[in-house]
Design a protein around this motif. Sequence first.
Motif, short mmCIF file in Angstrom:
data_model
loop_
_atom_site.label_atom_id
_atom_site.label_comp_id
_atom_site.label_asym_id
_atom_site.label_seq_id
_atom_site.Cartn_x
_atom_site.Cartn_y
_atom_site.Cartn_z
N ASP A 42 4.47 -4.43 6.27
CA ASP A 42 3.79 -3.89 7.12
C ASP A 42 3.09 -2.68 6.97
OD1 ASP A 42 4.49 -6.01 8.92
OD2 ASP A 42 6.05 -5.27 10.06
N ILE A 67 1.68 -9.73 4.37
CA ILE A 67 0.79 -8.97 3.40
C ILE A 67 1.71 -8.50 2.17
CG2 ILE A 67 0.90 -7.20 4.92
CD1 ILE A 67 -1.88 -6.07 4.24
N ARG A 93 -4.81 -8.35 5.45
CA ARG A 93 -4.99 -8.08 7.02
C ARG A 93 -5.58 -9.03 7.86
NH1 ARG A 93 -6.54 -3.48 3.79
NH2 ARG A 93 -4.63 -2.07 3.17
N ILE A 129 -0.57 -2.75 6.12
CA ILE A 129 -1.61 -3.01 7.31
C ILE A 129 -2.58 -2.04 7.32
CG2 ILE A 129 -1.88 -3.76 9.78
CD1 ILE A 129 0.64 -5.12 9.47
N ARG A 130 -1.83 -0.69 7.39
CA ARG A 130 -2.69 0.72 7.89
C ARG A 130 -3.17 1.43 6.51
NH1 ARG A 130 -3.11 1.88 12.96
NH2 ARG A 130 -1.74 0.92 14.28
N THR A 183 -7.36 -6.43 2.20
CA THR A 183 -8.24 -6.99 3.28
C THR A 183 -7.99 -8.38 3.67
OG1 THR A 183 -10.14 -5.49 2.61
CG2 THR A 183 -10.80 -7.42 3.96
#
Length: 270
Positions: A102, A98, A74, A105-106, A71
């Motif tokens: 990438d 992060i 993100r 991120i999801r 979190t």
Amino acid sequence: MSDYKKITESPSNYDDLEKMDTASILVNMNNEDKKVADAVALCIPQITKLVDALVERFENGGRLFYIGAGTSGRLGILDASEIPPTYGLPHDRVIGLIAGGDVAIRRSVEQAEDDPRQAWKDLETYNISKADTVIGIAASGTTPYVIGGVKSARENGLLTACITNNPNSPLTEAAEIPIAINVGPEFVTGSTRMKSGTSQKLVLNMISTALMIRIGRVKGNKMVNMQLSNIKLVDRGVRYVMEGLNIDYDKASVLLKKHGSVKKALEAER
């Protein structure tokens, strides 16, 4: 660190959550959320110190990097990604990284945060320099990816700061300017995407917005450097020009198209 207590893992002020009806769950969550802004307010002196340092560094070409996991990572990416459209800065001035890259991120890449060397490796791909600033974000204050990145950045002469929800954590010890927001235990014990995440978002808003104002990306109270990238933003820009020059919509629209930005239109036509 014998006196270090991880507040974010403290038991919730509520129990038997599964027995609450929906309204009770929401009211109690809201009561906890009301504590967040007051906790952030206590950190304003440290946030001020950071923003003032960032202004000077930005005016000398420095960049701002956020590093985090889950979190926290993100939220850093979200804040960084909104700077170009909102304030018209190039995408490479505020950058969010992060753990896990990438894909994280999801989708959760949990073990990626356990490598204390990886954040510095990630930063090095950007030709990191002493003019840059690194802000580590971790609710727990114990994330190896973040702590390692902050330590390496500081050892290499960069300005370092952190945003955490545990005072006296290892991350606060690592950063030159620690911002430790004590929001207390979460409604769901240990779920730092809740109050902790909310507090981090508020602080990120404060840091980046205050920085953009201080370096001249705002005029009056308007986002005069925003990218005119869709119908909504073009309409907003036209209305800013209308107000600034006291002219009608059609004239303002022509001037905005002519000059390409609100700031340029206002400066050229006043």
